[in-house]
Structure formats: structure tokens, C-alpha cells
Design a protein around this motif. Structure first.
Motif, PDB file in Angstrom:
ATOM      1  N   SER A  27       8.961  64.457   4.006  1.00  9.81           N
ATOM      2  CA  SER A  27       7.511  64.318   3.845  1.00  9.81           C
ATOM      3  C   SER A  27       6.750  65.454   4.521  1.00  9.81           C
ATOM      4  O   SER A  27       5.569  65.661   4.235  1.00  9.81           O
ATOM      5  N   GLN A  28       7.393  66.201   5.393  1.00  7.01           N
ATOM      6  CA  GLN A  28       6.746  67.342   6.052  1.00  7.01           C
ATOM      7  C   GLN A  28       6.495  68.489   5.073  1.00  7.01           C
ATOM      8  O   GLN A  28       5.692  69.367   5.341  1.00  7.01           O
ATOM      9  N   TYR A  29       7.193  68.484   3.953  1.00 11.15           N
ATOM     10  CA  TYR A  29       7.044  69.532   2.938  1.00 11.15           C
ATOM     11  C   TYR A  29       6.131  69.033   1.821  1.00 11.15           C
ATOM     12  O   TYR A  29       6.554  68.874   0.676  1.00 11.15           O
ATOM     13  N   GLU A  30       4.877  68.793   2.158  1.00 12.45           N
ATOM     14  CA  GLU A  30       3.916  68.221   1.217  1.00 12.45           C
ATOM     15  C   GLU A  30       3.708  69.090  -0.027  1.00 12.45           C
ATOM     16  O   GLU A  30       3.379  68.579  -1.094  1.00 12.45           O
ATOM     17  N   HIS A  31       3.911  70.392   0.118  1.00  6.84           N
ATOM     18  CA  HIS A  31       3.675  71.313  -0.995  1.00  6.84           C
ATOM     19  C   HIS A  31       4.848  71.371  -1.978  1.00  6.84           C
ATOM     20  O   HIS A  31       4.752  72.013  -3.016  1.00  6.84           O
ATOM     21  N   LEU A  32       5.942  70.680  -1.648  1.00  9.57           N
ATOM     22  CA  LEU A  32       7.121  70.669  -2.521  1.00  9.57           C
ATOM     23  C   LEU A  32       7.389  69.264  -3.049  1.00  9.57           C
ATOM     24  O   LEU A  32       7.219  68.283  -2.329  1.00  9.57           O
ATOM     25  N   ASP A  33       7.807  69.200  -4.296  1.00  4.93           N
ATOM     26  CA  ASP A  33       8.254  67.937  -4.876  1.00  4.93           C
ATOM     27  C   ASP A  33       9.777  67.922  -4.728  1.00  4.93           C
ATOM     28  O   ASP A  33      10.481  68.560  -5.501  1.00  4.93           O
ATOM     29  N   ILE A  34      10.271  67.205  -3.713  1.00  2.00           N
ATOM     30  CA  ILE A  34      11.701  67.202  -3.402  1.00  2.00           C
ATOM     31  C   ILE A  34      12.316  65.915  -3.917  1.00  2.00           C
ATOM     32  O   ILE A  34      11.815  64.828  -3.650  1.00  2.00           O
ATOM     33  N   THR A  35      13.412  66.070  -4.661  1.00  2.00           N
ATOM     34  CA  THR A  35      14.105  64.899  -5.190  1.00  2.00           C
ATOM     35  C   THR A  35      15.548  64.882  -4.699  1.00  2.00           C
ATOM     36  O   THR A  35      16.087  65.890  -4.256  1.00  2.00           O
ATOM     37  N   ILE A  36      16.149  63.704  -4.803  1.00  2.00           N
ATOM     38  CA  ILE A  36      17.544  63.510  -4.401  1.00  2.00           C
ATOM     39  C   ILE A  36      18.203  62.567  -5.401  1.00  2.00           C
ATOM     40  O   ILE A  36      17.574  61.611  -5.880  1.00  2.00           O
ATOM     41  N   ALA A  37      19.461  62.848  -5.703  1.00  5.73           N
ATOM     42  CA  ALA A  37      20.228  62.008  -6.628  1.00  5.73           C
ATOM     43  C   ALA A  37      21.700  62.103  -6.266  1.00  5.73           C
ATOM     44  O   ALA A  37      22.142  63.112  -5.709  1.00  5.73           O
ATOM     45  N   PRO A  38      22.469  61.060  -6.565  1.00 10.61           N
ATOM     46  CA  PRO A  38      23.918  61.164  -6.365  1.00 10.61           C
ATOM     47  C   PRO A  38      24.472  62.304  -7.215  1.00 10.61           C
ATOM     48  O   PRO A  38      23.992  62.540  -8.337  1.00 10.61           O
ATOM     49  N   GLU A  39      25.461  62.997  -6.701  1.00  6.60           N
ATOM     50  CA  GLU A  39      26.081  64.089  -7.446  1.00  6.60           C
ATOM     51  C   GLU A  39      26.636  63.544  -8.768  1.00  6.60           C
ATOM     52  O   GLU A  39      27.232  62.484  -8.812  1.00  6.60           O
ATOM     53  N   GLY A  40      26.398  64.271  -9.827  1.00  2.13           N
ATOM     54  CA  GLY A  40      26.872  63.862 -11.144  1.00  2.13           C
ATOM     55  C   GLY A  40      25.857  63.068 -11.947  1.00  2.13           C
ATOM     56  O   GLY A  40      26.049  62.862 -13.137  1.00  2.13           O
ATOM     57  N   GLU A  41      24.799  62.616 -11.299  1.00  2.00           N
ATOM     58  CA  GLU A  41      23.751  61.872 -12.007  1.00  2.00           C
ATOM     59  C   GLU A  41      22.794  62.854 -12.678  1.00  2.00           C
ATOM     60  O   GLU A  41      22.542  63.935 -12.145  1.00  2.00           O
ATOM     61  N   PRO A  42      22.225  62.484 -13.817  1.00  2.00           N
ATOM     62  CA  PRO A  42      21.243  63.361 -14.466  1.00  2.00           C
ATOM     63  C   PRO A  42      20.017  63.556 -13.576  1.00  2.00           C
ATOM     64  O   PRO A  42      19.661  62.666 -12.788  1.00  2.00           O
ATOM     65  N   GLN A  43      19.384  64.695 -13.722  1.00  2.00           N
ATOM     66  CA  GLN A  43      18.219  65.017 -12.908  1.00  2.00           C
ATOM     67  C   GLN A  43      17.099  63.991 -13.076  1.00  2.00           C
ATOM     68  O   GLN A  43      16.369  63.704 -12.129  1.00  2.00           O
ATOM     69  N   HIS A  44      16.973  63.401 -14.256  1.00  2.00           N
ATOM     70  CA  HIS A  44      15.887  62.432 -14.470  1.00  2.00           C
ATOM     71  C   HIS A  44      16.124  61.122 -13.696  1.00  2.00           C
ATOM     72  O   HIS A  44      15.221  60.298 -13.604  1.00  2.00           O
ATOM     73  N   ASN A  45      17.302  60.926 -13.124  1.00  2.00           N
ATOM     74  CA  ASN A  45      17.572  59.751 -12.285  1.00  2.00           C
ATOM     75  C   ASN A  45      17.288  60.008 -10.814  1.00  2.00           C
ATOM     76  O   ASN A  45      17.469  59.118  -9.989  1.00  2.00           O
ATOM     77  N   ALA A  46      16.850  61.216 -10.487  1.00  2.00           N
ATOM     78  CA  ALA A  46      16.561  61.559  -9.093  1.00  2.00           C
ATOM     79  C   ALA A  46      15.332  60.794  -8.601  1.00  2.00           C
ATOM     80  O   ALA A  46      14.457  60.423  -9.389  1.00  2.00           O
ATOM     81  N   VAL A  47      15.297  60.559  -7.277  1.00  2.00           N
ATOM     82  CA  VAL A  47      14.175  59.834  -6.676  1.00  2.00           C
ATOM     83  C   VAL A  47      13.461  60.737  -5.671  1.00  2.00           C
ATOM     84  O   VAL A  47      13.984  61.763  -5.239  1.00  2.00           O
ATOM     85  N   ASP A  48      12.291  60.317  -5.270  1.00  2.35           N
ATOM     86  CA  ASP A  48      11.467  61.034  -4.298  1.00  2.35           C
ATOM     87  C   ASP A  48      12.166  61.028  -2.942  1.00  2.35           C
ATOM     88  O   ASP A  48      12.408  59.969  -2.364  1.00  2.35           O
ATOM     89  N   ALA A  49      12.459  62.210  -2.417  1.00  9.58           N
ATOM     90  CA  ALA A  49      13.180  62.319  -1.146  1.00  9.58           C
ATOM     91  C   ALA A  49      12.345  61.872   0.051  1.00  9.58           C
ATOM     92  O   ALA A  49      12.897  61.584   1.112  1.00  9.58           O
TER      93      ALA A  49
END
Length: 93
Positions: A27-49
Motif C-alpha cells: 500500500s506504500q506504492y500508491e502510484h502503482l497497481d500491484i497484483t499478486i497471483a499463484p504461479e501458473g494462474e492467468p493474470q486476470h486471476n490476480a488480486v490487489d497486493a
């Protein structure tokens, strides 16, 4: 888009304390949209870090690999710092 893969080091996985530590850092990187997902999952399944609840919903356990993604100025540096947090065991005192 910058991308970094990290291995979850905390024995409890990405739950409770480790998720809170990670979400606060992301959350300290307000200017970036950071996502996280399990390896091998499609990017559209990523969530807000920066969302602790979203992090916990991943169910990422100890030793599992996740992919961090961000776009924008400073994304590589941010992902490097966040990957380091994931690769640190936050369950030890």
C-alpha cells in the motif's frame, strides 16, 4: 509491465501476520497497481497486493510461488522489495 516471482517463506503461508506485513508494504506504492497471483494462474486471476483479505483468499502456503506484477515508474524496485518481504519468514520472533 514488471513481473517478479517469489516463494512464500512464512510457515503459515500468506495468512494473518505475513499478509498484513505484505499488504502494508504494498500500500506504500500508491502510484502503482500491484497484483499478486499463484504461479501458473492467468493474470486476470490476480488480486490487489495491498488488500489483506485478497491476499488471504489466495491460500498461498509455505513454499508456494507467486507472481507479482506492476506497471509504472519504479515498478521493478517495488516488486523487488515486495518479493523480499514474501521470502522472509514473518512467523519467527
Amino acid at each position: 509491465m514488471a513481473e517478479r516471482t517469489a516463494t512464500i517463506a512464512s510457515n503459515t503461508g500468506l495468512h494473518a501476520r505475513p499478509a498484513a506485513v505484505f499488504a502494508e508494504a504494498a500500500s506504500q506504492y500508491e502510484h502503482l497497481d500491484i497484483t499478486i497471483a499463484p504461479e501458473g494462474e492467468p493474470q486476470h486471476n490476480a488480486v490487489d497486493a495491498a488488500s489483506m483479505l485478497s491476499l488471504m483468499s489466495l491460500g498461498a502456503g509455505h513454499g508456494e510461488r507467486v507472481v507479482l506484477r506492476a506497471d509504472g515508474h519504479g515498478a521493478d524496485e517495488a516488486l523487488g522489495q515486495l518479493a523480499q518481504i514474501l521470502e522472509t519468514d514473518h512467523d519467527t520472533k
